[in-house]
Design a protein around this motif. Structure first.
Motif, short mmCIF file in Angstrom:
data_model
loop_
_atom_site.label_atom_id
_atom_site.label_comp_id
_atom_site.label_asym_id
_atom_site.label_seq_id
_atom_site.Cartn_x
_atom_site.Cartn_y
_atom_site.Cartn_z
N THR A 89 7.35 82.23 -31.89
CA THR A 89 8.09 81.65 -33.00
C THR A 89 7.43 82.14 -34.30
OG1 THR A 89 6.68 79.69 -33.19
CG2 THR A 89 8.55 79.57 -31.64
N PRO A 90 8.13 82.03 -35.43
CA PRO A 90 7.47 82.40 -36.70
C PRO A 90 6.16 81.65 -36.92
CG PRO A 90 9.82 82.21 -37.04
CD PRO A 90 9.56 81.72 -35.65
N GLU A 91 6.14 80.35 -36.60
CA GLU A 91 4.91 79.58 -36.78
C GLU A 91 3.78 80.13 -35.92
OE1 GLU A 91 8.28 76.69 -37.71
OE2 GLU A 91 7.91 78.34 -36.32
N GLU A 92 4.08 80.47 -34.67
CA GLU A 92 3.05 81.02 -33.78
C GLU A 92 2.58 82.39 -34.28
OE1 GLU A 92 4.52 79.00 -29.56
OE2 GLU A 92 5.35 80.94 -30.22
N PHE A 93 3.52 83.18 -34.77
CA PHE A 93 3.20 84.51 -35.28
C PHE A 93 2.23 84.42 -36.46
CE2 PHE A 93 4.68 88.14 -38.09
CZ PHE A 93 4.03 89.13 -37.38
N PHE A 94 2.51 83.52 -37.40
CA PHE A 94 1.63 83.41 -38.57
C PHE A 94 0.30 82.74 -38.22
CE2 PHE A 94 5.69 84.18 -40.71
CZ PHE A 94 5.30 85.26 -41.49
N SER A 95 0.30 81.87 -37.24
CA SER A 95 -0.98 81.32 -36.77
C SER A 95 -1.84 82.43 -36.19
CB SER A 95 -0.74 80.24 -35.71
OG SER A 95 -0.14 79.10 -36.28
N PHE A 96 -1.20 83.35 -35.45
CA PHE A 96 -1.92 84.51 -34.90
C PHE A 96 -2.46 85.40 -36.01
CE2 PHE A 96 -1.61 89.03 -33.66
CZ PHE A 96 -2.61 89.05 -32.70
N LEU A 97 -1.63 85.69 -37.02
CA LEU A 97 -2.10 86.50 -38.14
C LEU A 97 -3.26 85.83 -38.85
CD1 LEU A 97 1.17 87.85 -39.84
CD2 LEU A 97 -0.26 88.95 -38.13
N GLY A 98 -3.18 84.50 -38.96
CA GLY A 98 -4.28 83.77 -39.58
C GLY A 98 -5.57 83.88 -38.80
N LYS A 99 -5.48 83.77 -37.49
CA LYS A 99 -6.68 83.85 -36.64
C LYS A 99 -7.36 85.20 -36.76
CE LYS A 99 -5.32 80.42 -33.17
NZ LYS A 99 -4.87 80.20 -31.77
N ILE A 100 -6.59 86.27 -36.73
CA ILE A 100 -7.21 87.59 -36.75
C ILE A 100 -7.72 87.95 -38.15
CG2 ILE A 100 -5.89 88.43 -34.78
CD1 ILE A 100 -4.11 89.99 -36.67
N SER A 101 -7.31 87.19 -39.17
CA SER A 101 -7.82 87.45 -40.52
C SER A 101 -8.78 86.36 -40.99
CB SER A 101 -6.66 87.59 -41.50
OG SER A 101 -5.84 86.44 -41.51
N GLY A 102 -9.21 85.50 -40.05
CA GLY A 102 -10.24 84.52 -40.35
C GLY A 102 -9.77 83.29 -41.11
N LYS A 103 -8.47 83.00 -41.07
CA LYS A 103 -7.94 81.83 -41.75
C LYS A 103 -7.88 80.64 -40.80
CE LYS A 103 -4.88 83.88 -45.26
NZ LYS A 103 -5.44 85.22 -45.22
N SER A 104 -8.11 79.45 -41.34
CA SER A 104 -7.89 78.22 -40.57
C SER A 104 -6.40 77.92 -40.54
CB SER A 104 -8.63 77.05 -41.21
OG SER A 104 -8.05 76.74 -42.47
N GLN A 105 -5.99 77.03 -39.65
CA GLN A 105 -4.58 76.67 -39.62
C GLN A 105 -4.16 76.01 -40.93
OE1 GLN A 105 -2.34 77.52 -37.17
NE2 GLN A 105 -0.87 76.82 -38.71
N ALA A 106 -5.07 75.28 -41.54
CA ALA A 106 -4.77 74.66 -42.85
C ALA A 106 -4.52 75.75 -43.90
CB ALA A 106 -5.92 73.76 -43.28
#
Length: 232
Positions: A89-106
């Protein structure tokens, strides 16, 4: 700064790219225009190391993408659906992008708030996989992903495709505002001359892989030159 030196690419007898030397300055919004087959997508793919040139080299902020992965830290791009992970889903996709770039879910959630108006209630919260979104909403996911990590360089291939008129206008404002706020360098290819003229300070006109004109577009001055060229 982006520098192209002696870029050569052929597919059989067809010249896809033939650029002796070209520089995109920091902070430029460069519009890349040309008829089908002019070489716009080929050039972007060479710049992103998705396609190897037969000769020549690209430097993005002094980094050659063919020789180093460092450029990925400051470049955001969307060329086509191949840049998406369509079983998420878009939400899952951006969560993945966040993880690989060191971002928290917040951090991810906060960043996506910047795109709520562009998403128009049709991208997030729909419980749809990306592959089941409309072409326009897939395009929005890709554009948001390109801008997600605040890149210094943004490369978008035909970003106005599939978007409705309201979304096209919103995208124009979003790109110009991003450029003004961050000083980012933005490269956009498009068949839509009006939108390209609206947002670009320079326009590169491609013909058979060659940049035949580099047009200063201060105050939309390129509009008449482009109209005359494409009416030939």
């Amino acid at each position: 700064m982006i520098k192209l030196e002696n870029i050569q690419k052929r597919f059989g007898e067809t010249v896809a790219s033939d650029i002796a030397s070209f520089t995109v300055n920091d902070g430029d919004i460069l519009g890349l225009v040309g008829n089908n087959g002019a070489g716009k997508s080929t050039l972007f793919r060479i710049m992103l190391d998705l396609l190897k040139p037969d000769a020549g080299a690209v430097w993005i902020n002094s980094v050659n993408p063919a020789e180093s992965e460092e450029w990925k830290q400051f470049v955001g791009a969307y060329i086509d659906e191949g840049f998406l992970i369509d079983f998420l889903t878009p939400e899952e996709f951006f969560s993945f992008l966040g993880k690989i770039s060191g971002k928290s879910q917040a951090d991810v959630d906060e960043r996506l708030k910047d795109f709520e108006r562009f998403a128009a209630g049709e991208v997030f919260g729909q419980k749809k996989l990306i592959r089941n979104l409309s072409a326009g909403n897939k395009q929005k996911v890709g554009i948001i992903a390109a801008l997600f990590n605040h890149p210094q360089v943004v490369i978008l291939d035909e970003p106005f495709n599939f978007l409705d008129p309201s979304s096209q206008n919103m995208l124009k404002h979003m790109l110009t505002a991003y450029n003004q706020e961050t000083g980012a360098t933005i490269l956009v290819s498009s068949h839509n001359l009006a939108h390209t003229v609206d947002i670009s300070n320079r326009i590169a006109l491609l013909e058979h892989g060659v940049i035949v004109r580099d047009i200063n577009n201060a105050d939309g001055a390129a509009a008449q030159e482009l109209e005359d060229y494409f009416e030939k």
